[in-house]
Design an enzyme around this catalytic site. Sequence first.
Site, short mmCIF file in Angstrom:
data_model
loop_
_atom_site.label_atom_id
_atom_site.label_comp_id
_atom_site.label_asym_id
_atom_site.label_seq_id
_atom_site.Cartn_x
_atom_site.Cartn_y
_atom_site.Cartn_z
N GLU A 33 -2.02 4.57 -5.99
CA GLU A 33 -1.23 3.87 -4.97
C GLU A 33 0.23 3.76 -5.39
O GLU A 33 0.55 3.28 -6.48
CB GLU A 33 -1.80 2.47 -4.69
N ASP A 75 -10.05 -5.31 -0.03
CA ASP A 75 -9.66 -6.73 -0.09
C ASP A 75 -8.37 -6.94 0.68
O ASP A 75 -7.94 -8.07 0.89
CB ASP A 75 -9.56 -7.21 -1.55
O1 KIV Z 1 -7.70 -3.11 -0.22
C1 KIV Z 1 -7.31 -2.01 0.19
O2 KIV Z 1 -7.14 -1.77 1.40
C2 KIV Z 1 -7.05 -0.96 -0.79
C3 KIV Z 1 -6.56 0.36 -0.30
C4 KIV Z 1 -5.14 0.28 0.08
C5 KIV Z 1 -6.80 1.45 -1.28
O3 KIV Z 1 -7.22 -1.18 -1.95
#
Ligand code: KIV
Length: 297
Positions: free
Chosen positions: A198, A59
């Site tokens: 994260e 997202d």
């Molecule tokens: O939306 C995204 O790119 C993510 C990654 C950073 C894991 O959730």
Amino acid sequence: MSTMRSITVPTDASRLPMTLPRMAEKKRLGEPLVMVTAYDYPSALAVDKAGVDLVLVGDSGAMTVLGYPSTVAVELDELLVLAKAVRRGLTMPFLIGDLPFGSYEVSDEQAVTTAFRFVKEAGCDAVKLEGGGPVSVARARAIVQAGIPVMGHVGLTPQTSTALGGYRAQGRTAEAARRVADEAMALQEAGCFSIVFEAIPSAVAEAVMPRMDALVIGIGAGPATDGQVLVFHDLLGIREGRGARFVQRYADILDEMVAGVTAYAGDVRSRRYPSPDHGYSIPDEELAAFRHALGEQ
Ligand code: KIV
């Protein structure tokens, strides 16, 4: 005697489609998994050719390709368009669709319905959802029970960054680290095949790893995880600014794009482009007939 057989990975393993058993085998062998985001057909072609293991239609595409100020506003239908384009460009990597904010929290039924759309309409192999609280854990369990592999996501979870106090690292006190660990283990217990860590201290990730049977993919969580993920636009420099502390930039594509379009604009304005080589010809007699038809003598 055990009936379990270890998987024999052929020499040309990198050109076999990535599967859950192959990823589990890589974890067992201590081979780091490579994950990256992609949001359209050309980025999918690039990451496929580069031989990555997992691709996430994140997202984060809300910001990187759709220009929203955060990931919160993006609609399910918008992400599905991106996921379909990525699917068309991928052959080997395992494809994960990110459930956008508001598309899974309301009920198990909503979460399963959304997950089915990523699998049936966009051809995703799995879905990802954010958070390790009771709601996210229940939704993960429901989707897994419906037969769709789920990747969890703990630590900094951008969809709920307002509640977390902004885009900041998580788990930096004993209590906060315990919360991240508990959430990761709850998601694992709910059946998640993988969990993203994260922006948490490397030492916290390292301490949790021995308890994780699920594949742990880190982003700003240090080297102890089973693999790493970065956002396509961050690692290739298709954005302004340096991004978060954990971003390693491997190219400066935005600069290249600006330079290319600037050169094109300069050539058009100075009439250097198009040159005769860029044009198509017509036989003289056909041109004469055409001019005649136009009423020229
Ligand atoms: O939306 C995204 O790119 C993510 C990654 C950073 C894991 O959730």
